[in-house]
Scaffold this motif. Structure first.
Motif, mmCIF file in Angstrom:
data_model
loop_
_atom_site.group_PDB
_atom_site.id
_atom_site.type_symbol
_atom_site.label_atom_id
_atom_site.label_comp_id
_atom_site.label_asym_id
_atom_site.label_seq_id
_atom_site.Cartn_x
_atom_site.Cartn_y
_atom_site.Cartn_z
ATOM 1 N N LEU A 98 9.218 2.402 -11.283
ATOM 2 C CA LEU A 98 9.213 1.042 -10.723
ATOM 3 C C LEU A 98 9.464 1.087 -9.225
ATOM 4 O O LEU A 98 10.407 1.738 -8.755
ATOM 5 C CB LEU A 98 10.303 0.187 -11.384
ATOM 6 C CG LEU A 98 10.548 -1.198 -10.777
ATOM 7 C CD1 LEU A 98 9.348 -2.120 -11.002
ATOM 8 C CD2 LEU A 98 11.818 -1.831 -11.366
ATOM 9 N N VAL A 99 8.626 0.373 -8.472
ATOM 10 C CA VAL A 99 8.866 0.104 -7.059
ATOM 11 C C VAL A 99 8.772 -1.401 -6.873
ATOM 12 O O VAL A 99 7.821 -2.030 -7.348
ATOM 13 C CB VAL A 99 7.849 0.815 -6.141
ATOM 14 C CG1 VAL A 99 8.048 0.384 -4.679
ATOM 15 C CG2 VAL A 99 7.982 2.332 -6.258
ATOM 16 N N GLY A 100 9.740 -1.997 -6.201
ATOM 17 C CA GLY A 100 9.732 -3.439 -5.973
ATOM 18 C C GLY A 100 9.551 -3.774 -4.511
ATOM 19 O O GLY A 100 10.036 -3.047 -3.636
ATOM 20 N N ARG A 129 -1.278 7.368 -12.571
ATOM 21 C CA ARG A 129 -2.665 6.950 -12.448
ATOM 22 C C ARG A 129 -2.877 5.548 -13.027
ATOM 23 O O ARG A 129 -3.821 4.858 -12.647
ATOM 24 C CB ARG A 129 -3.592 7.950 -13.174
ATOM 25 C CG ARG A 129 -3.532 9.380 -12.584
ATOM 26 C CD ARG A 129 -4.042 9.373 -11.154
ATOM 27 N NE ARG A 129 -3.970 10.701 -10.520
ATOM 28 C CZ ARG A 129 -2.985 11.077 -9.732
ATOM 29 N NH1 ARG A 129 -1.953 10.264 -9.489
ATOM 30 N NH2 ARG A 129 -2.990 12.276 -9.173
ATOM 31 N N ARG A 130 -2.027 5.162 -13.929
ATOM 32 C CA ARG A 130 -2.105 3.812 -14.506
ATOM 33 C C ARG A 130 -0.892 3.025 -13.994
ATOM 34 O O ARG A 130 0.227 3.184 -14.489
ATOM 35 C CB ARG A 130 -2.118 3.876 -16.037
ATOM 36 C CG ARG A 130 -3.304 4.648 -16.597
ATOM 37 C CD ARG A 130 -3.543 4.328 -18.063
ATOM 38 N NE ARG A 130 -2.411 4.614 -18.905
ATOM 39 C CZ ARG A 130 -2.196 5.777 -19.547
ATOM 40 N NH1 ARG A 130 -3.057 6.783 -19.397
ATOM 41 N NH2 ARG A 130 -1.140 5.948 -20.323
ATOM 42 N N ILE A 131 -1.137 2.207 -12.976
ATOM 43 C CA ILE A 131 -0.050 1.487 -12.288
ATOM 44 C C ILE A 131 -0.292 -0.010 -12.406
ATOM 45 O O ILE A 131 -1.376 -0.503 -12.078
ATOM 46 C CB ILE A 131 0.026 1.895 -10.804
ATOM 47 C CG1 ILE A 131 0.246 3.414 -10.687
ATOM 48 C CG2 ILE A 131 1.146 1.135 -10.091
ATOM 49 C CD1 ILE A 131 0.124 3.941 -9.269
ATOM 50 N N TYR A 160 -1.980 -3.101 -2.954
ATOM 51 C CA TYR A 160 -2.041 -2.345 -4.220
ATOM 52 C C TYR A 160 -3.455 -1.835 -4.458
ATOM 53 O O TYR A 160 -3.676 -0.642 -4.737
ATOM 54 C CB TYR A 160 -1.587 -3.260 -5.360
ATOM 55 C CG TYR A 160 -1.997 -2.821 -6.752
ATOM 56 C CD1 TYR A 160 -1.215 -1.935 -7.495
ATOM 57 C CD2 TYR A 160 -3.171 -3.306 -7.337
ATOM 58 C CE1 TYR A 160 -1.585 -1.544 -8.777
ATOM 59 C CE2 TYR A 160 -3.553 -2.932 -8.613
ATOM 60 C CZ TYR A 160 -2.769 -2.044 -9.323
ATOM 61 O OH TYR A 160 -3.142 -1.662 -10.597
ATOM 62 N N SER A 161 -4.423 -2.719 -4.331
ATOM 63 C CA SER A 161 -5.818 -2.353 -4.583
ATOM 64 C C SER A 161 -6.287 -1.278 -3.602
ATOM 65 O O SER A 161 -7.015 -0.351 -3.979
ATOM 66 C CB SER A 161 -6.719 -3.590 -4.483
ATOM 67 O OG SER A 161 -6.332 -4.563 -5.429
ATOM 68 N N ARG A 205 0.839 -1.210 0.000
ATOM 69 C CA ARG A 205 0.000 0.000 0.000
ATOM 70 C C ARG A 205 0.872 1.258 0.000
ATOM 71 O O ARG A 205 0.611 2.219 -0.740
ATOM 72 C CB ARG A 205 -0.908 -0.027 1.224
ATOM 73 C CG ARG A 205 -2.011 1.026 1.224
ATOM 74 C CD ARG A 205 -2.881 0.843 2.454
ATOM 75 N NE ARG A 205 -4.128 1.591 2.372
ATOM 76 C CZ ARG A 205 -5.108 1.497 3.265
ATOM 77 N NH1 ARG A 205 -4.972 0.673 4.310
ATOM 78 N NH2 ARG A 205 -6.206 2.205 3.123
ATOM 79 N N THR A 206 1.923 1.250 0.811
ATOM 80 C CA THR A 206 2.841 2.386 0.864
ATOM 81 C C THR A 206 3.561 2.576 -0.461
ATOM 82 O O THR A 206 3.712 3.712 -0.947
ATOM 83 C CB THR A 206 3.869 2.174 1.995
ATOM 84 O OG1 THR A 206 3.185 2.133 3.243
ATOM 85 C CG2 THR A 206 4.907 3.284 2.008
ATOM 86 N N GLY A 207 4.034 1.472 -1.055
ATOM 87 C CA GLY A 207 4.768 1.557 -2.319
ATOM 88 C C GLY A 207 3.920 2.101 -3.450
ATOM 89 O O GLY A 207 4.374 2.942 -4.247
ATOM 90 N N VAL A 208 2.686 1.641 -3.556
ATOM 91 C CA VAL A 208 1.798 2.111 -4.620
ATOM 92 C C VAL A 208 1.368 3.553 -4.357
ATOM 93 O O VAL A 208 1.297 4.370 -5.293
ATOM 94 C CB VAL A 208 0.580 1.171 -4.756
ATOM 95 C CG1 VAL A 208 -0.406 1.710 -5.792
ATOM 96 C CG2 VAL A 208 1.035 -0.232 -5.151
#
Length: 345
Positions: free
Chosen positions: A279-281, A191-193, A212-213, A179-182
């Protein structure tokens, strides 16, 4: 050939015993036992002869038999997902350090994400009378361990929860970390992830998708099903999936990678593209600092250490109800997650 076989049979398969040492030193078996175990009652000259016989024969005390008589084998088992995965290196070392501090030997093996192999390995370790188990689950039904737990085998699950049994669990905050990463990508204007994660039966994969959601919902952003993929993490599959999210009339402008294997492949795919993609992993990876990869880092060593400490508290007699411990994650910004989307997207 017969002579070679005779020499091989003599060289391999026969470990010298205390009887052999006693015969070589010309003393009784009890005297050898006293020397080996550091007990008093042996003259200096006799001890010297016994030690010389031990050195000559290459004798080693049978600690297995010794600890079995005390009711403990001084060994614990660790069932990992994949011994080759860099994430499990610091986790395994941390478990080993705790085990060593308690005078125990660590025995580990890999399930290769196969629930049946996990079951076989865990039960094989129990058959060898380990005192406790630390398990990173591949399956979702661990009732096969109930007889072992009732028999006194302390068991702690790490990274993922146990299935259908009550047991101690140590987890990273996969939901909160994702959640933090997104949310971080959204804060850069995306906006499109896209989200690419592990198989849907794996707890961490579904928790990271849930994070993520949640972040997308928090921001009031819709999610196109074409942006999301859970599945195998082999390079070929991940590369095809990432390429698919980056194609079409409205490609994603940012990616969240659900684990270290996905991140590595995503870096390779994105390196060959002209248009920059953020990019975030989830999970740090080797050389991420040099490559400028933004990650959600979990502390693998803390996971292993916490799980092992919990295991030894159980072995020391703690009778508390099973508990779940959740460790936090950390956003480390290095550049890739701070790339803004192209103008007009």
């Amino acid at each position: 050939m017969a002579e070679i076989a005779r020499r091989s049979a003599h060289r391999y398969g026969h470990r010298p015993t205390m009887k052999d040492v006693a015969a070589r030193a010309g003393v009784g078996l009890k005297t050898v036992s006293r020397v080996v175990n550091g007990e008093p009652g042996v003259t200096a000259d006799t001890e010297r002869r016994v030690q010389e016989a031990i050195a000559s024969l290459g004798f080693r005390r049978n600690d297995s038999a010794r600890v079995l008589r005390k009711g403990r084998t001084a060994s614990v088992g660790l069932v990992l997902e994949d011994l080759a995965d860099p994430f499990y290196g610091p986790l395994s070392r941390a478990v080993e350090e705790v085990a060593r501090a308690h005078g125990a030997l660590l025995i580990n093996g890999s399930s290769a994400e196969d629930p049946e192999r996990e079951r076989e390995l865990a039960l094989a370790l129990c058959a060898r009378r380990v005192d406790g188990l630390i398990v990173i689950p591949a399956g979702d039904d661990h009732r096969y361990l109930e007889p072992e737990i009732r028999a006194g085998v302390a068991t702690v699950f790490v990274d993922r929860p146990a299935g259908l049994i009550e047991a101690d669990v140590v987890l990273s905050d996969s939901f909160g970390g994702a959640r933090t990463g997104v949310a971080h990508l959204i804060a850069q204007g995306h906006r499109r992830i896209g989200f690419v994660g592990d198989r849907p039966r794996i707890h961490t994969a579904t928790e990271r998708l849930r994070g993520y959601s949640a972040a997308m919902e928090d921001a009031g952003l819709p999610v196109d099903e074409a942006w999301v993929s859970l599945g195998p993490t082999d390079p070929e599959h991940v590369a095809a999936t990432v390429a698919a999210t980056l194609s079409g009339p409205e490609p994603v402008t940012a990616l969240f990678a659900g684990n270290n294997r996905v991140t590595v492949t995503a870096v390779r795919v994105l390196a060959g593209r002209e248009r920059p993609v953020a990019l975030v992993g989830f999970d740090d990876i080797e050389l991420a600092d040099l490559l400028g990869i933004t990650v959600i880092a979990q502390d693998a060593a803390a996971l292993g250490r916490t799980a092992a400490q919990r295991l030894f508290r159980r072995l020391d007699g703690t009778a508390e109800a099973p508990e779940t411990t959740v460790l936090g994650t950390t956003l480390i910004t290095r550049g890739s997650g701070e790339i803004a989307p192209p103008e007009g997207t």
